[in-house]
Design a protein around this motif. Structure first.
Motif, PDB file in Angstrom:
ATOM      1  N   THR B 350       0.831  -1.203   0.000  1.00  0.00           N
ATOM      2  CA  THR B 350       0.000   0.000   0.000  1.00  0.00           C
ATOM      3  C   THR B 350       0.865   1.253   0.000  1.00  0.00           C
ATOM      4  OG1 THR B 350      -0.140  -0.182   2.379  1.00  0.00           O
ATOM      5  CG2 THR B 350      -1.947  -1.093   1.121  1.00  0.00           C
ATOM      6  N   TYR B 351       2.017   1.153   0.659  1.00  0.00           N
ATOM      7  CA  TYR B 351       2.923   2.305   0.731  1.00  0.00           C
ATOM      8  C   TYR B 351       3.407   2.714  -0.660  1.00  0.00           C
ATOM      9  CZ  TYR B 351       7.357   4.698   1.523  1.00  0.00           C
ATOM     10  OH  TYR B 351       8.391   5.584   1.489  1.00  0.00           O
ATOM     11  N   THR B 352       3.636   1.717  -1.535  1.00  0.00           N
ATOM     12  CA  THR B 352       4.097   2.009  -2.887  1.00  0.00           C
ATOM     13  C   THR B 352       3.185   3.007  -3.589  1.00  0.00           C
ATOM     14  OG1 THR B 352       5.016  -0.185  -3.031  1.00  0.00           O
ATOM     15  CG2 THR B 352       4.626   0.943  -5.102  1.00  0.00           C
ATOM     16  N   PHE B 353       1.893   2.746  -3.509  1.00  0.00           N
ATOM     17  CA  PHE B 353       0.943   3.643  -4.165  1.00  0.00           C
ATOM     18  C   PHE B 353       0.980   5.023  -3.537  1.00  0.00           C
ATOM     19  CE2 PHE B 353      -0.500  -0.440  -5.456  1.00  0.00           C
ATOM     20  CZ  PHE B 353      -1.075  -0.237  -6.693  1.00  0.00           C
ATOM     21  N   VAL B 354       0.988   5.034  -2.214  1.00  0.00           N
ATOM     22  CA  VAL B 354       0.939   6.311  -1.510  1.00  0.00           C
ATOM     23  C   VAL B 354       2.175   7.142  -1.824  1.00  0.00           C
ATOM     24  CG1 VAL B 354       1.007   7.351   0.769  1.00  0.00           C
ATOM     25  CG2 VAL B 354      -0.533   5.451   0.333  1.00  0.00           C
ATOM     26  N   VAL B 355       3.331   6.508  -1.819  1.00  0.00           N
ATOM     27  CA  VAL B 355       4.555   7.286  -1.955  1.00  0.00           C
ATOM     28  C   VAL B 355       4.725   7.789  -3.385  1.00  0.00           C
ATOM     29  CG1 VAL B 355       6.219   5.455  -2.459  1.00  0.00           C
ATOM     30  CG2 VAL B 355       6.922   7.422  -1.148  1.00  0.00           C
ATOM     31  N   ILE B 356       4.348   6.975  -4.360  1.00  0.00           N
ATOM     32  CA  ILE B 356       4.474   7.442  -5.742  1.00  0.00           C
ATOM     33  C   ILE B 356       3.502   8.578  -6.007  1.00  0.00           C
ATOM     34  CG2 ILE B 356       4.133   6.786  -8.162  1.00  0.00           C
ATOM     35  CD1 ILE B 356       5.531   4.280  -7.641  1.00  0.00           C
ATOM     36  N   GLY B 357       2.292   8.444  -5.478  1.00  0.00           N
ATOM     37  CA  GLY B 357       1.332   9.534  -5.621  1.00  0.00           C
ATOM     38  C   GLY B 357       1.828  10.800  -4.957  1.00  0.00           C
ATOM     39  N   THR B 509      -4.998  10.189  -9.638  1.00  0.00           N
ATOM     40  CA  THR B 509      -6.335   9.637  -9.499  1.00  0.00           C
ATOM     41  C   THR B 509      -6.269   8.165  -9.098  1.00  0.00           C
ATOM     42  OG1 THR B 509      -6.880  11.099 -11.322  1.00  0.00           O
ATOM     43  CG2 THR B 509      -8.577   9.557 -10.616  1.00  0.00           C
ATOM     44  N   LEU B 510      -5.393   7.423  -9.788  1.00  0.00           N
ATOM     45  CA  LEU B 510      -5.283   5.993  -9.496  1.00  0.00           C
ATOM     46  C   LEU B 510      -4.845   5.747  -8.065  1.00  0.00           C
ATOM     47  CD1 LEU B 510      -3.646   4.464 -12.704  1.00  0.00           C
ATOM     48  CD2 LEU B 510      -5.908   4.014 -11.772  1.00  0.00           C
ATOM     49  N   THR B 511      -3.782   6.442  -7.655  1.00  0.00           N
ATOM     50  CA  THR B 511      -3.282   6.187  -6.301  1.00  0.00           C
ATOM     51  C   THR B 511      -4.310   6.622  -5.262  1.00  0.00           C
ATOM     52  OG1 THR B 511      -2.110   8.286  -6.428  1.00  0.00           O
ATOM     53  CG2 THR B 511      -0.838   6.319  -6.849  1.00  0.00           C
ATOM     54  N   GLY B 512      -4.989   7.744  -5.535  1.00  0.00           N
ATOM     55  CA  GLY B 512      -6.006   8.191  -4.588  1.00  0.00           C
ATOM     56  C   GLY B 512      -7.138   7.183  -4.472  1.00  0.00           C
ATOM     57  N   LEU B 513      -7.608   6.712  -5.629  1.00  0.00           N
ATOM     58  CA  LEU B 513      -8.697   5.737  -5.623  1.00  0.00           C
ATOM     59  C   LEU B 513      -8.270   4.463  -4.918  1.00  0.00           C
ATOM     60  CD1 LEU B 513     -10.367   5.957  -9.137  1.00  0.00           C
ATOM     61  CD2 LEU B 513     -11.336   6.546  -6.916  1.00  0.00           C
ATOM     62  N   PHE B 514      -7.063   4.010  -5.233  1.00  0.00           N
ATOM     63  CA  PHE B 514      -6.561   2.787  -4.614  1.00  0.00           C
ATOM     64  C   PHE B 514      -6.562   2.939  -3.097  1.00  0.00           C
ATOM     65  CE2 PHE B 514      -3.182   0.307  -2.747  1.00  0.00           C
ATOM     66  CZ  PHE B 514      -3.337  -0.936  -3.326  1.00  0.00           C
ATOM     67  N   THR B 515      -6.068   4.100  -2.641  1.00  0.00           N
ATOM     68  CA  THR B 515      -5.927   4.322  -1.209  1.00  0.00           C
ATOM     69  C   THR B 515      -7.273   4.305  -0.494  1.00  0.00           C
ATOM     70  OG1 THR B 515      -3.984   5.629  -1.687  1.00  0.00           O
ATOM     71  CG2 THR B 515      -4.956   5.919   0.460  1.00  0.00           C
ATOM     72  N   VAL B 516      -8.282   4.878  -1.139  1.00  0.00           N
ATOM     73  CA  VAL B 516      -9.598   4.895  -0.487  1.00  0.00           C
ATOM     74  C   VAL B 516     -10.306   3.559  -0.668  1.00  0.00           C
ATOM     75  CG1 VAL B 516     -11.842   5.980  -0.429  1.00  0.00           C
ATOM     76  CG2 VAL B 516      -9.824   7.362  -0.740  1.00  0.00           C
ATOM     77  N   ALA B 517     -10.301   3.060  -1.920  1.00  0.00           N
ATOM     78  CA  ALA B 517     -11.085   1.860  -2.206  1.00  0.00           C
ATOM     79  C   ALA B 517     -10.607   0.691  -1.353  1.00  0.00           C
ATOM     80  CB  ALA B 517     -10.987   1.515  -3.682  1.00  0.00           C
ATOM     81  N   PHE B 518      -9.297   0.491  -1.299  1.00  0.00           N
ATOM     82  CA  PHE B 518      -8.811  -0.635  -0.510  1.00  0.00           C
ATOM     83  C   PHE B 518      -8.733  -0.300   0.966  1.00  0.00           C
ATOM     84  CE2 PHE B 518      -7.545  -1.911  -4.772  1.00  0.00           C
ATOM     85  CZ  PHE B 518      -8.090  -3.174  -4.792  1.00  0.00           C
ATOM     86  N   GLY B 519      -8.958   0.966   1.296  1.00  0.00           N
ATOM     87  CA  GLY B 519      -9.154   1.299   2.699  1.00  0.00           C
ATOM     88  C   GLY B 519     -10.544   0.885   3.148  1.00  0.00           C
ATOM     89  N   LEU B 520     -11.502   1.003   2.234  1.00  0.00           N
ATOM     90  CA  LEU B 520     -12.872   0.615   2.565  1.00  0.00           C
ATOM     91  C   LEU B 520     -13.052  -0.894   2.496  1.00  0.00           C
ATOM     92  CD1 LEU B 520     -14.862   3.365   0.643  1.00  0.00           C
ATOM     93  CD2 LEU B 520     -14.786   3.067   3.104  1.00  0.00           C
ATOM     94  N   VAL B 521     -12.474  -1.496   1.474  1.00  0.00           N
ATOM     95  CA  VAL B 521     -12.623  -2.942   1.285  1.00  0.00           C
ATOM     96  C   VAL B 521     -11.231  -3.560   1.237  1.00  0.00           C
ATOM     97  CG1 VAL B 521     -13.832  -4.702  -0.041  1.00  0.00           C
ATOM     98  CG2 VAL B 521     -14.552  -2.325  -0.208  1.00  0.00           C
ATOM     99  N   PRO B 522     -10.603  -3.736   2.379  1.00  0.00           N
ATOM    100  CA  PRO B 522      -9.207  -4.148   2.369  1.00  0.00           C
ATOM    101  C   PRO B 522      -9.004  -5.648   2.165  1.00  0.00           C
ATOM    102  CG  PRO B 522      -9.925  -3.681   4.602  1.00  0.00           C
ATOM    103  CD  PRO B 522     -11.116  -3.541   3.727  1.00  0.00           C
ATOM    104  N   GLY B 523     -10.090  -6.393   2.157  1.00  0.00           N
ATOM    105  CA  GLY B 523      -9.972  -7.851   2.153  1.00  0.00           C
ATOM    106  C   GLY B 523      -9.042  -8.409   1.095  1.00  0.00           C
ATOM    107  N   THR B 524      -9.185  -7.919  -0.137  1.00  0.00           N
ATOM    108  CA  THR B 524      -8.419  -8.470  -1.252  1.00  0.00           C
ATOM    109  C   THR B 524      -6.925  -8.394  -0.998  1.00  0.00           C
ATOM    110  OG1 THR B 524     -10.060  -7.239  -2.489  1.00  0.00           O
ATOM    111  CG2 THR B 524      -8.436  -8.461  -3.769  1.00  0.00           C
ATOM    112  N   ILE B 525      -6.476  -7.203  -0.606  1.00  0.00           N
ATOM    113  CA  ILE B 525      -5.036  -7.025  -0.455  1.00  0.00           C
ATOM    114  C   ILE B 525      -4.539  -7.731   0.793  1.00  0.00           C
ATOM    115  CG2 ILE B 525      -3.206  -5.320  -0.362  1.00  0.00           C
ATOM    116  CD1 ILE B 525      -4.481  -3.974  -2.388  1.00  0.00           C
ATOM    117  N   VAL B 526      -5.380  -7.773   1.827  1.00  0.00           N
ATOM    118  CA  VAL B 526      -4.971  -8.511   3.025  1.00  0.00           C
ATOM    119  C   VAL B 526      -4.756  -9.966   2.669  1.00  0.00           C
ATOM    120  CG1 VAL B 526      -5.723  -9.300   5.282  1.00  0.00           C
ATOM    121  CG2 VAL B 526      -6.098  -6.939   4.617  1.00  0.00           C
ATOM    122  N   ASN B 527      -5.704 -10.528   1.904  1.00  0.00           N
ATOM    123  CA  ASN B 527      -5.558 -11.927   1.511  1.00  0.00           C
ATOM    124  C   ASN B 527      -4.333 -12.128   0.624  1.00  0.00           C
ATOM    125  OD1 ASN B 527      -7.800 -12.587   2.923  1.00  0.00           O
ATOM    126  ND2 ASN B 527      -9.183 -12.425   1.159  1.00  0.00           N
TER     127      ASN B 527
END
Lengths: 527, 537
Positions: B350-357, B509-527
């Protein structure tokens, strides 16, 4: 130990929509959140009127839903109703679990009622779009905190209240707003940091004993394998977070700044909703989850509450700034509630909960009126106020009603709550009840003195043009709260019918678990 | 003579190479070579955006290949290939995907930047792809030599990239600094390999583990020294304190998109190597290295948080904050449990997206010349460009760990693993640094959202510090009232409109969406992160 385990009984959790045809609790939480996102994304910056309309419609709709929910709430049952549960992050056993019981039902309702008051009654001129957006997000977070029945979910919502509140203080507040906002954020964030550790330890200890990881409030409440020592540490972790939020003396120093610097809307929400989050947390998590620790640490909490009462009111007396003065009375007021909660009697607890509801209603109205007063005088300095009564008789009348409600005059809401609370405390903790009573008297002194300063006498600055009475919009906003003040004061039964079963459940839970450990307290806990 | 040579070649068996297993790396290397060749052969300058477009396609192909490998691994289980030098398991494929994504996003950010600075050319993308391939080799390495090869490929390309902005003195300084210190750390790493080889007789991670499980080494001084040197070498790459000193200067001096890319890829690859080496080869010596990692984690957390507090340059601030993030990843590593590793993996991903953004925003705000990085340059950004300010605010909130962003669960994940492993002091320390972190992230957000005039915030910040120091809960109010003139300036005297290139806007836009979307539904990345650890051997 095994007998203790057997003593722990489960808490009823009834799912279902309760006749609404749709899941009512998620609707209450999600509706403002979606509206906030919609305002942020789709409302153009040059159309603030659209944002205002959305904010008004949604917050009123949520208030309607919450009131309907409270009306349909079944009386006489101690458990959770309208429950929903879905698995959310399965790797951690985290659920999206919401439910409402007698403790939270009116806190939800008051929260939902106060937000439209804050949004409608105290609009801002500067960037209204963002203001409405943050307000709606804050509403979602607050409602979510009261309704969450998963500790993790609760923590998420509890933390989510911080950024919007930070923004509301920091962008729309007084001259020292950025300082106040930062102080608010860091104090509360640091407090909740300890809570995070505690809740993790709690969940993993549960995992170690029962073999599955869960953050379910009910499961964690009914587990009773914790030793008292561990319980005390975990209790402290939670209690400090809530004590900062309440705020309990000596964690209160952020409050006068935040309260004084916030805009009217922000200070309404702070006073009427945010502090309830803290006291609610103390009941739901500290009392119910760690009963033995709560009993062991009750003297500490009672003492802090009592010190807060005396300290808060005494410091309030010497303030010259109106908002700051009322802010210090909040410290005292909340001290009274804390004393009631930690008296471990049925009346004390239900009185405490009743008083939280009162607090939301009365303080919401109070800060709305203060906003109007400060607006009329152009200053918050009490020494420069005076003589408003002749110009604004209606405002004076409303202010008087709210003042009397806060000081606990019979016939208004404050009396019921304080009476129950003091009786309940007196049974087990005589001297603390005395301290609380002194606080009630001091409150009357402070509020009536403030009233005199504002409304009586002659205007101090004669060159000021005649000041307008309360406007129609403000009247409309404060009216529902005044109506509630009267209803809660003259007809408390429907409210107590809903609060009492849950309050009794908690006291029964505490005394059942502490009977074995500390019989002395349990004797006192029987009403 | 020829006869002897032939004999020698018969003795020297070339290992069977499973090309599919290293396809993601091969795609990147092939793409880099193709781009270099093509651009040197063609005489005409292609349309702007061609090179970055090509890189995006190559990165996407590489992600596709990594995804295929992930699928293979989840079906047939992990395997070793290329003479056991390469491991194809969930762990390595997660990093393959991560690095591919970082390359894709990084080259999109770089496009607008390079054109603005008049630096557009194929070399940048060639180097980026090669460094990506190096990072990928580090993550799949099952042999210390391969780790080293990957490390060097990654680093050498990055040294050049750091100095890519030739007109800026700071850029060259960053390159030299990075190169000298980086080479030094590589040497230490290499020496560590030699010592480990001396002690165990192998450089293959699995062979080392097998050797250690079958033999009891009475005096293991050489082995411990070797492990220590490996930790130092990789600790340098991930900027763990006390090996972090290069990072603020290099982050500050490098061209901003490079900083973002470096922060994502070098850190990810470094951690991939560290995790793999410690768990795969030296899992049985956990009790020896765990205390070291605990100390490193604690130091890194504190140095990062405290360092970031006092910065006035946003790039330096983000550099220190990324040191703090490395501390969090180390907390997961210090737990030395499956939950800890998956927490670290989740954090890195998750940090990768945040830091590049975040560095994407910084590269735009830096304007022509890449020089406007002071906090004051961000004042009133919300008014000048609401989109940039909103995305940056979101990403900063995610970094501070606000709920319903990916950053919250990342912190939660590693801290919960520390609690589970009963290392309470580390858990408490890490969360305290998160509180400190909230302070500097919020300060930046506040500056973006405050009106351009006035020193109100600076005063407030100073007041805050004195008050926190002074307040013991007794004071009625604060220090004295401070006269502040808050001017709600309606007129904007600042620099002209900020131009956000389309490709950068896409990344934001992508990093922002990723950060929120997987913040709301984190299951996929956790798995995803969870599965990745289950497969580690």
């Amino acid at each position: 130990m095994s007998s203790v385990l057997a003593a722990a009984s489960t808490i009823p959790f009834s799912t279902g929509t309760g006749g609404f045809g749709f899941p009512i609790l998620p609707a209450i939480v999600v509706l403002p959140a979606i509206a906030a996102a919609a305002v942020a994304l789709f409302v153009p910056r040059h159309r603030p009127d659209v944002a205002k309309v959305v904010g008004a419609v949604i917050s009123v709709a949520v208030a309607g839903l919450a009131i309907a929910m409270a009306v349909r709430f079944r009386t006489g049952t101690p458990g959770y109703q309208f429950g929903v549960e879905h698995s959310w992050i399965s790797a951690f056993g985290i659920q999206w679990k919401l439910g409402v019981d007698g403790i939270s039902v009116f806190l939800v309702t008051v929260t939902a009622v106060v937000f439209p008051v804050a949004i409608l009654g105290a609009p801002v001129t500067r960037d209204p779009k963002s203001y409405v957006g943050w307000m709606l997000l804050l509403e979602a977070a607050c409602l979510g905190s009261f309704l969450a029945l998963d500790v993790f979910l609760f923590f998420l919502f509890f933390e989510l209240t911080l950024p919007p509140m930070y923004m509301l203080i920091g962008r729309w507040g007084g001259p020292k707003r950025s300082y106040a906002a930062l102080k608010f954020f860091l104090y509360t964030f640091a407090g909740s940091a300890l809570m995070l550790i505690s809740l993790l330890v709690l969940a993993y200890l549960h995992d170690r004993t029962y073999g599955h990881l869960t953050f379910d409030v009910i499961a964690l409440t009914t587990q009773q394998h914790l030793s008292t020592d561990t319980g005390i540490l975990l209790f402290l972790g939670f209690a400090i977070a809530f004590a900062v939020k309440v705020p309990v003396f000596p964690f209160h120093t952020w409050l006068p700044d935040a309260q004084a610097e916030a805009s009217t809307g922000g200070s309404i929400v702070l006073a009427a909703v945010m502090f309830n989050l803290g006291t609610y947390g103390l009941v739901r998590f500290c009392l119910e989850m760690f009963p033995r620790a709560a009993v062991a640490l009750a003297p500490l909490m009672l003492t802090l509450g009592a010190v807060g009462i005396v300290y808060g009111f005494l410091v309030a007396v010497v303030q010259t700034d109106l908002k700051r003065m009322i802010a210090y009375t909040l410290v005292g007021d909340l001290g009274v509630i804390v004393v009631g909660l930690f008296a471990f009697t049925r009346q004390g607890l239900s009185g405490g909960v009743y008083q939280m509801v009162n607090h939301g209603v009365s303080m919401g109205a109070m800060f709305l009126l203060i906003g109007v007063v400060v607006d009329r005088f152009g200053t918050g300095d009490l020494r420069r106020m005076g003589g408003l009564q002749s110009n604004a008789p209606l405002m004076a009348a409303l202010f008087m009603v709210v003042t009397l409600s806060v000081v606990g005059v019979p016939g208004l809401n404050g009396f019921i709550g304080e009476f129950l609370l003091l009786i309940g405390t007196f049974v087990t903790h005589r001297w603390w009840a005395v301290a609380a009573t002194v606080g009630v008297i001091l409150a009357a002194l402070v509020f009536l003195w403030a009233y005199q300063q504002i409304f009586h006498g002659q205007p101090k600055e004669r060159d000021r043009p005649a000041m307008a009475d309360i406007g129609r919009r403000e009247l409309l906003a404060v009216a529902p709260l005044v109506v509630l003040i009267v209803i809660l004061g003259v007809y408390p039964r429907p409210f107590l019918d809903r609060i009492n079963p849950s309050a009794n459940r908690i006291i029964a839970h505490v005394s059942a678990l502490t009977n074995q450990a500390e019989p002395a307290v349990a004797t006192g806990a029987r009403p | 003579m020829i006869h002897t040579l032939l004999l020698a070649t018969q003795v020297l068996h070339a290992p069977h190479v499973d090309y599919v297993a290293i396809l993601p790396e091969l795609i990147l290397i092939g793409g880099a070579l193709l781009l270099m060749l093509g651009s040197s052969l063609s005489s005409s300058r292609p349309a702007p955006g061609t090179w970055s477009g090509f890189t995006v396609v190559v990165a996407a192909a590489s992600i596709g290949a990594s995804w295929y490998l992930w699928d293979q691994v989840s079906r047939h289980g992990p395997q070793e290939t290329v003479h056991n030098a390469v491991a194809v398991d969930g762990f390595s494929t997660l990093f393959l995907i991560l690095i591919g994504v970082a390359l894709l996003l990084g080259s999109l950010v770089a496009d607008g930047y390079l054109r603005r600075e008049g630096l557009d050319g194929p070399e940048f993308y060639v180097l980026a792809m090669l460094s990506g391939a190096g990072g990928m080799f580090m993550s799949v390495a099952n042999d210390l030599i391969v780790v080293f090869l990957g490390l060097e490929t990654l680093s050498i390309a990055l040294y050049v990239l750091a100095g890519y902005h030739t007109r800026r003195k700071e850029s060259s300084e960053a390159a030299i600094k990075y190169f000298v210190l980086g080479a030094f750390s590589s040497a230490i790493f290499l020496y560590g390999i030699a010592l480990v080889y001396g002690a165990t007789g192998s450089t293959n991670l699995v062979s080392i583990a097998t050797y250690l499980s079958q033999n009891v080494i009475v005096t293991n001084g050489i082995l411990l020294a070797g492990i220590a040197m490996l930790i130092v070498g990789l600790g340098f790459k991930v900027a763990a304190a006390p090996f972090h000193n290069w990072s603020p200067d290099v982050y500050q001096g490098s061209p901003t998109p490079v900083t973002g890319y470096m922060a994502a890829v070098a850190k990810a690859a470094g951690f991939a190597g560290l995790l793999r080496v410690l768990f795969s080869a030296f899992g049985s010596m956990r009790t020896d290295w765990q205390p070291v990692i605990v100390v490193l984690a604690a130091l890194t957390l504190v140095v990062g948080a405290v360092g970031a507090m006092v910065q006035t340059d946003v790039k330096r601030l983000l550099a220190y904050s990324s040191i703090n993030h490395a501390g969090f990843v180390l907390v997961g590593l210090a737990a030395a449990t499956t939950a800890g590793i998956s927490g670290s993996l989740y954090y890195l991903f998750t940090y990768t997206f945040v830091v590049i953004g975040s560095f994407g925003v910084v590269s735009v705000v830096g304007r022509h010349g890449d020089g406007r990085h002071q906090l004051e340059d961000y004042r009133g950004l919300a008014r000048r460009n609401p989109f940039l300010a909103a995305v940056f605010a979101l990403l900063l909130l995610a970094q501070s760990g606000v709920p319903f962003t990916t950053g919250f669960l990342a912190k939660f994940y590693v801290i919960s693993s520390a609690v589970q492993a009963r290392s309470y002091p580390l858990a408490i320390l890490s969360i305290l640094t998160a509180v400190v972190g909230a302070y500097y992230y919020l300060r930046l957000i506040f500056i973006m959202y405050s009106s351009p005039a006035g020193e109100a915030e600076a005063v407030a910040v100073e007041l805050m510090i004195t008050d926190v120091a002074v307040s013991t809960g007794a004071g009625t109010t604060l220090v004295e009232e401070v006269d502040e003139v808050v001017v709600l300036a309606e007129t904007e005297a600042g620099p002209p409109e900020l131009e956000v290139p389309t490709s950068t806007a896409l990344v934001l836009t992508l990093t922002g969406l990723f950060t929120v979307a997987f913040g709301l539904v984190p299951g996929t990345i956790v798995n995803f992160a969870h599965q990745a650890t289950l497969l580690v051997h």
